[in-house]
Scaffold this motif. Structure first.
Motif, PDB file in Angstrom:
ATOM      1  N   PHE A  26       0.834  -1.213   0.000  1.00  0.00           N
ATOM      2  CA  PHE A  26       0.000   0.000   0.000  1.00  0.00           C
ATOM      3  C   PHE A  26       0.863   1.254   0.000  1.00  0.00           C
ATOM      4  O   PHE A  26       0.512   2.254  -0.631  1.00  0.00           O
ATOM      5  N   VAL A  27       1.988   1.212   0.708  1.00  0.00           N
ATOM      6  CA  VAL A  27       2.913   2.349   0.658  1.00  0.00           C
ATOM      7  C   VAL A  27       3.414   2.521  -0.774  1.00  0.00           C
ATOM      8  O   VAL A  27       3.508   3.641  -1.285  1.00  0.00           O
TER       9      VAL A  27
ATOM     10  N   THR B  67       3.668   7.337   1.107  1.00  0.00           N
ATOM     11  CA  THR B  67       3.420   7.477   2.548  1.00  0.00           C
ATOM     12  C   THR B  67       2.395   8.573   2.841  1.00  0.00           C
ATOM     13  O   THR B  67       1.703   8.534   3.848  1.00  0.00           O
TER      14      THR B  67
ATOM     15  N   ILE C  75      -1.085   6.920   2.778  1.00  0.00           N
ATOM     16  CA  ILE C  75      -1.178   5.552   3.297  1.00  0.00           C
ATOM     17  C   ILE C  75      -2.398   5.370   4.200  1.00  0.00           C
ATOM     18  O   ILE C  75      -2.872   4.248   4.392  1.00  0.00           O
TER      19      ILE C  75
ATOM     20  N   LYS D  81      -6.132   3.610   2.242  1.00  0.00           N
ATOM     21  CA  LYS D  81      -5.854   2.415   1.433  1.00  0.00           C
ATOM     22  C   LYS D  81      -6.971   2.129   0.431  1.00  0.00           C
ATOM     23  O   LYS D  81      -6.739   1.527  -0.620  1.00  0.00           O
TER      24      LYS D  81
END
Length: 455
Positions: free
Chosen positions: A259-260, A265, A268, A271
């Motif tokens: 997901f990052v 970031t 994040i 999602k």
């Protein structure tokens, strides 16, 4: 170690330049070369089998587009990847060459065969004409086989970088297990996943160009779109099955970074954005394919274009995620992203990295109070420039904004932590770490001064 010149890429940074180059190359290599060669050879065979000269001529028009893409953009970006990889992380390329030397050499031979038969297929198509169509098809078949064989070897290398497998357990460097490096856990599933994805992608590209080339012949459009539609629909479930197998081979630590990788970031905490975007793109492709298959004469250009944009998005996201989840390594479990081998860290932490930095001037290999900022700048170039620019894309100045020298020093010591598991650890003595902190603190001061002046 560090036996290479330091090459900087200001503003855009190495990472973005490489990503643009690599994604462009994958789009061409998968859609135009590997997938395109298989789909168009199949279509040429189908045209011959059904004695359809119009479909045969349409195949040539699509080949013309893919030929230009493969020989122009594909070749340029392929060379670009080699140049970028060498100047960004030469130790990693050195390691890969030692492991895959003869396999890579074989790939170069196969690549030349691929180009020769692509030229032969394309240039003799008109010359041979409909009368010698079967002879011309043979060139296309050889080209398709050679294109796929290059993917066979390259996916072995890419798979090795993420899943070295039992190669890491062999008696390295005395007796490395080269067979284990080739038959790494993700090689076969990633090869098959890419193969069927490439075929489906190329068939979708062919549908798009068919729309363009058949505006005055809707009967031909109907036959061609349904033929390409059948190919895409056949590849989708197979691609998903091999994709799940491929996913299962990826280390759990890498999966936790997906997901990052997909969102950065900054996003994040959302999602669902990535899930919605990926499923939305996939759904749009399915809608377009079914529309082409069921109502080929009625599909609007906008839907055909959205289908292509969705495919490009999926390819770009896949490549971004695949590259990122390997962090903090460039070769998983063996070499960190900044080119330092994992088993050298303890030694370098005791003696320092400057001792082995051949291209750092001699006067900066010993740290003094007078030169520590300049030394810190060299340490930044050695360990940080692969991912960070100073003030451009992924700027280091944003990462240390608001921190003083002491806070930066402590942050450097916690790079490879649960908060930032994708960051490689700082490698070097405590004195070198302080020098890097001193340099980064000067960047903060410069930024603050500049901001104050602008106000």
């Amino acid at each position: 170690m560090f036996d290479y010149p330091i090459f900087e890429m200001p503003v855009l940074g190495h990472r973005l330049i490489f990503a643009i180059d690599a994604i462009l190359h994958v789009l061409i290599s998968h859609g135009a070369a590997v997938g395109g060669s298989i789909v168009l050879a199949l279509t040429q065979w189908y045209a011959i089998k059904t004695n359809d000269q119009k479909l045969y001529d349409l195949t040539y028009k699509i080949l013309f587009v893919l030929f230009i893409a493969a020989t122009a953009i594909g070749a340029l970006t392929g060379i670009g990847i080699w140049i970028h990889a060498n100047i960004i992380d030469p130790p990693a390329i050195g390691s890969l060459l030692r492991v895959f030397f003869w396999k890579w050499f074989t790939e170069w031979i196969v690549f030349n065969v691929e180009l020769i038969f692509l030229l032969a297929w394309f240039l003799t198509w008109k010359t041979y004409g409909w009368e010698k169509r079967t002879q011309n098809l043979k060139f296309g078949i050889v080209y398709a086989v050679a294109s796929w064989l290059t993917m066979v070897i390259i996916t072995a290398i890419l798979g090795f970088m993420l899943t070295p497998g039992n190669w890491l357990k062999s008696d390295f460097p005395a007796q490395p297990d080269y067979i284990a490096s080739l038959f790494n856990p993700s090689w076969i599933p990633s090869l098959m996943f890419r193969t069927f994805f490439a075929i489906g992608f190329a068939a979708a590209i062919s549908m798009y160009w068919t729309w363009w080339f058949t505006r005055n012949d809707l009967t031909l459009r109907e036959k061609a779109e349904r033929w390409f539609g059948r190919i895409v629909l056949a590849t989708i479930p197979i691609t998903i099955i091999f994709g799940l197998w491929y996913y299962a081979q990826i280390p759990q630590e890498a999966k936790s970074l997906m997901f990052v990788a997909g969102l950065t970031t900054k996003y994040i905490g959302h999602k669902e954005m990535l899930i919605i975007a990926l499923l939305g793109a996939f759904a749009l492709i399915l809608v377009a394919i079914f529309a082409f298959y069921l109502k080929p004469k009625a599909v609007p250009f906008a839907l055909a274009s959205l289908m292509m944009v969705s495919y490009v998005f999926l390819v770009a996201e896949f490549e971004r995620i695949r590259e990122f989840v390997r962090k903090p390594y460039i070769i998983y479990g063996y070499m960190y992203a900044h080119g330092i081998r994992k088993f050298d860290v303890a030694h370098l932490n005791s003696v320092g990295v400057l001792k082995y930095a051949s291209f750092v001037p001699q006067q900066y290999r010993t740290i003094t109070e007078e030169n520590k900022v300049k030394v810190g700048e060299y340490l930044f170039k050695l360990e940080c420039r692969v991912c960070h620019s100073v003030n451009g894309v992924n700027a280091i100045t944003k990462k240390v904004k608001g921190l003083d020298e002491n806070a930066i020093y402590h942050r450097i010591g916690a790079l490879n932590s649960p908060a930032t598991p994708f960051m490689p650890p700082f490698v070097g003595t405590d004195e070198e770490r302080k020098a890097l902190a001193a340099y980064l603190a000067t960047l903060v001061e410069q930024k603050q001064t500049q901001t104050a002046v602008n106000k």
